[in-house]
Design a protein around this motif. Structure first.
Motif, mmCIF file in Angstrom:
data_model
loop_
_atom_site.group_PDB
_atom_site.id
_atom_site.type_symbol
_atom_site.label_atom_id
_atom_site.label_comp_id
_atom_site.label_asym_id
_atom_site.label_seq_id
_atom_site.Cartn_x
_atom_site.Cartn_y
_atom_site.Cartn_z
ATOM 1 N N ALA A 1 0.846 -1.200 0.000
ATOM 2 C CA ALA A 1 0.000 0.000 0.000
ATOM 3 C C ALA A 1 0.873 1.239 0.000
ATOM 4 O O ALA A 1 2.043 1.198 0.395
ATOM 5 C CB ALA A 1 -0.924 0.001 1.213
ATOM 6 N N GLY A 2 0.284 2.332 -0.450
ATOM 7 C CA GLY A 2 0.993 3.607 -0.526
ATOM 8 C C GLY A 2 1.137 4.032 -1.970
ATOM 9 O O GLY A 2 1.616 3.265 -2.808
ATOM 10 N N LYS A 3 0.720 5.256 -2.263
ATOM 11 C CA LYS A 3 0.796 5.739 -3.643
ATOM 12 C C LYS A 3 2.223 5.705 -4.177
ATOM 13 O O LYS A 3 2.440 5.515 -5.374
ATOM 14 C CB LYS A 3 0.245 7.163 -3.730
ATOM 15 N N PHE A 4 3.211 5.872 -3.289
ATOM 16 C CA PHE A 4 4.609 5.860 -3.720
ATOM 17 C C PHE A 4 5.035 4.492 -4.248
ATOM 18 O O PHE A 4 6.053 4.360 -4.916
ATOM 19 C CB PHE A 4 5.521 6.281 -2.562
ATOM 20 N N LYS A 5 4.221 3.462 -3.975
ATOM 21 C CA LYS A 5 4.516 2.120 -4.469
ATOM 22 C C LYS A 5 3.724 1.762 -5.723
ATOM 23 O O LYS A 5 3.875 0.667 -6.265
ATOM 24 C CB LYS A 5 4.218 1.072 -3.389
ATOM 25 N N ALA A 6 2.876 2.669 -6.198
ATOM 26 C CA ALA A 6 1.959 2.346 -7.294
ATOM 27 C C ALA A 6 2.699 1.887 -8.552
ATOM 28 O O ALA A 6 2.292 0.920 -9.212
ATOM 29 C CB ALA A 6 1.075 3.549 -7.608
ATOM 30 N N GLU A 7 3.784 2.573 -8.907
ATOM 31 C CA GLU A 7 4.516 2.198 -10.115
ATOM 32 C C GLU A 7 5.148 0.822 -9.952
ATOM 33 O O GLU A 7 5.153 0.016 -10.889
ATOM 34 C CB GLU A 7 5.589 3.247 -10.424
ATOM 35 N N ALA A 8 5.651 0.540 -8.759
ATOM 36 C CA ALA A 8 6.244 -0.772 -8.494
ATOM 37 C C ALA A 8 5.181 -1.866 -8.544
ATOM 38 O O ALA A 8 5.418 -2.962 -9.072
ATOM 39 C CB ALA A 8 6.929 -0.767 -7.120
ATOM 40 N N ILE A 9 3.997 -1.586 -8.011
ATOM 41 C CA ILE A 9 2.905 -2.557 -8.040
ATOM 42 C C ILE A 9 2.467 -2.824 -9.473
ATOM 43 O O ILE A 9 2.258 -3.977 -9.875
ATOM 44 C CB ILE A 9 1.711 -2.061 -7.192
ATOM 45 N N THR B 1 -4.205 3.471 -3.283
ATOM 46 C CA THR B 1 -3.128 2.864 -4.072
ATOM 47 C C THR B 1 -3.680 2.249 -5.347
ATOM 48 O O THR B 1 -3.099 2.396 -6.424
ATOM 49 C CB THR B 1 -2.388 1.795 -3.238
ATOM 50 N N ALA B 2 -4.809 1.567 -5.235
ATOM 51 C CA ALA B 2 -5.431 0.931 -6.403
ATOM 52 C C ALA B 2 -5.773 1.966 -7.468
ATOM 53 O O ALA B 2 -5.538 1.741 -8.671
ATOM 54 C CB ALA B 2 -6.683 0.173 -5.984
ATOM 55 N N LEU B 3 -6.328 3.087 -7.045
ATOM 56 C CA LEU B 3 -6.675 4.149 -8.003
ATOM 57 C C LEU B 3 -5.440 4.681 -8.709
ATOM 58 O O LEU B 3 -5.470 4.955 -9.915
ATOM 59 C CB LEU B 3 -7.405 5.286 -7.283
ATOM 60 N N LYS B 4 -4.339 4.827 -7.979
ATOM 61 C CA LYS B 4 -3.099 5.314 -8.578
ATOM 62 C C LYS B 4 -2.551 4.304 -9.575
ATOM 63 O O LYS B 4 -2.082 4.677 -10.662
ATOM 64 C CB LYS B 4 -2.072 5.581 -7.476
ATOM 65 N N VAL B 5 -2.621 3.019 -9.242
ATOM 66 C CA VAL B 5 -2.155 1.968 -10.161
ATOM 67 C C VAL B 5 -2.968 1.995 -11.447
ATOM 68 O O VAL B 5 -2.418 1.958 -12.556
ATOM 69 C CB VAL B 5 -2.256 0.578 -9.492
ATOM 70 N N LEU B 6 -4.275 2.083 -11.311
ATOM 71 C CA LEU B 6 -5.148 2.108 -12.489
ATOM 72 C C LEU B 6 -4.919 3.357 -13.336
ATOM 73 O O LEU B 6 -4.944 3.301 -14.573
ATOM 74 C CB LEU B 6 -6.614 2.037 -12.055
ATOM 75 N N SER B 7 -4.649 4.478 -12.681
ATOM 76 C CA SER B 7 -4.357 5.718 -13.392
ATOM 77 C C SER B 7 -3.074 5.585 -14.199
ATOM 78 O O SER B 7 -3.024 5.982 -15.373
ATOM 79 C CB SER B 7 -4.255 6.884 -12.398
ATOM 80 N N LEU B 8 -2.039 5.028 -13.581
ATOM 81 C CA LEU B 8 -0.762 4.829 -14.284
ATOM 82 C C LEU B 8 -0.919 3.895 -15.474
ATOM 83 O O LEU B 8 -0.263 4.047 -16.507
ATOM 84 C CB LEU B 8 0.278 4.282 -13.329
ATOM 85 N N ALA B 9 -1.825 2.927 -15.322
ATOM 86 C CA ALA B 9 -2.065 1.961 -16.409
ATOM 87 C C ALA B 9 -3.054 2.496 -17.441
ATOM 88 O O ALA B 9 -3.365 1.810 -18.414
ATOM 89 C CB ALA B 9 -2.602 0.654 -15.819
ATOM 90 N N GLN B 10 -3.532 3.718 -17.203
ATOM 91 C CA GLN B 10 -4.512 4.380 -18.095
ATOM 92 C C GLN B 10 -5.776 3.539 -18.235
ATOM 93 O O GLN B 10 -6.326 3.378 -19.334
ATOM 94 C CB GLN B 10 -3.869 4.665 -19.466
ATOM 95 N N ILE B 11 -6.228 2.995 -17.128
ATOM 96 C CA ILE B 11 -7.477 2.248 -17.073
ATOM 97 C C ILE B 11 -8.531 3.147 -16.422
ATOM 98 O O ILE B 11 -8.352 3.619 -15.305
ATOM 99 C CB ILE B 11 -7.316 0.939 -16.281
#
Length: 328
Positions: free
Chosen positions: A289-297, A315-325
């Motif tokens: 967890a943690g937005k700072f880990k989103a790219e690593a996740i 964190t999930a929202l940040k991961v999805l944003s990075l993946a452009q989902i």
């Protein structure tokens, strides 16, 4: 009760545990306990507080855990995951979020562990919290195995050997240590060590693990141990690390944002489970967890380092944003 002050430390801790059991487990009142030991309620209250201060008693508040199904479904379908748990963290501080995730992780583990399961465990504060929250419904003959060499964490309580021992003991199972360092620079020495019977036997079990519990680290995680930070810095030029475009670390391997192993020497120096075995395991559970880990996740998801994700909604929202989902 005057004899308490004359007790040695072990006797005091045992006595505090006895009092705590009467109060917390048998639901005796402080007055009833005071009568039993011919002392005052005030003295019993003071001793019960001492039991808490000395960690003889640990009180856990089990807040209800609301999950965010929409995010779980999006992550599961887009990354072909076996299972996803996304906690609605209600803007909790990171420490409280990690504690709640640890409980969810422990509950999920108990739901999939069966008789004769081989469970691989890594290291770190997050994994330590999960192991601490294990409350098995029943004892099972499982084997818990150290799947990577010694991480040499500065705090041995969150390193793999201690965690697999605690994990196995909670189920009444067995455990196997991997008596080797995490990295061995000399290729000849590394190959020779891997052939040593006790190490080869542990890696045999590690590569057959059907459940693996891991955290997901940023690139900085490689430098979390004083020992390995010196090792990596001594063996890698900073430009090499930068040009590798590494965004995360799992199973001691650095990888880029597409999930591919970074082109960096340290990835070939690892002592531990094979990538093929990681991909073959039934459940590879990543708790992070943690937005700072989103790219690593995201890199770990793309690289199939895990097939079960346990995280929080931010964190999930940040991961999805990075993946452009898109999240509707």
């Amino acid at each position: 009760m005057y004899e308490y002050e004359k007790m040695n430390e072990t006797e005091k801790l045992n006595f505090l545990a006895q009092l705590s059991n009467l109060y917390y487990e048998l639901n005796m009142t402080q007055s009833e306990i005071a009568n039993k030991f011919s002392t005052s309620r005030f003295k019993i209250s003071k001793l019960l507080q001492e039991a808490r201060d000395r960690n003889v008693v640990e009180i856990t508040i089990n807040n209800p855990h609301t999950r965010v199904n929409e995010l779980e479904n999006l992550l599961k379908s887009n990354f072909n995951l076996k299972h996803v748990i996304v906690l609605d963290n209600k803007s909790l501080p990171l420490e409280e979020t990690l504690s709640s995730l640890a409980k969810l992780g422990a509950e999920y583990l108990d739901s999939i562990i069966t008789e004769n399961s081989i469970v691989g465990v890594l290291w770190g504060k997050t994994i330590s919290n999960v192991v601490k929250r294990l409350k098995p419904k029943k004892k099972l003959p499982i084997t818990v195995v150290q799947v990577m060499g010694a991480a040499a964490k500065d705090d041995p309580l969150i390193d793999a050997p201690e965690l697999i021992r605690k994990f196995a003991n909670s189920y009444g199972g067995k455990y196997k240590y991997l008596y080797a360092p995490l990295y061995i620079d000399n290729d000849y020495a590394r190959k020779a060590i891997l052939q040593e019977p006790v190490i080869n036997d542990t890696l045999f079990f590690a590569n057959k693990a059907d459940i693996i519990l891991t955290g997901i680290g940023t690139v900085d995680a490689v430098f979390a141990s004083t020992l390995w930070s010196k090792y990596v810095l001594a063996n890698q030029h900073s430009s090499n690390l930068a040009s590798s475009k590494a965004v995360g670390c799992a199973f001691a391997r650095l990888y880029d944002n597409s999930g591919q192993e970074a082109v960096i020497d340290v990835n070939s120096k690892i002592v531990g489970i094979d990538l093929e075995a990681i991909h073959a395991a039934n459940h590879v559970i990543g708790v992070a967890a943690g937005k700072f880990k989103a790219e690593a996740i995201l890199g770990a998801l793309r690289g199939k380092y895990i097939n079960v994700l346990i995280t929080d909604d931010d964190t999930a929202l940040k991961v999805l944003s990075l993946a452009q989902i898109e999240v509707k």
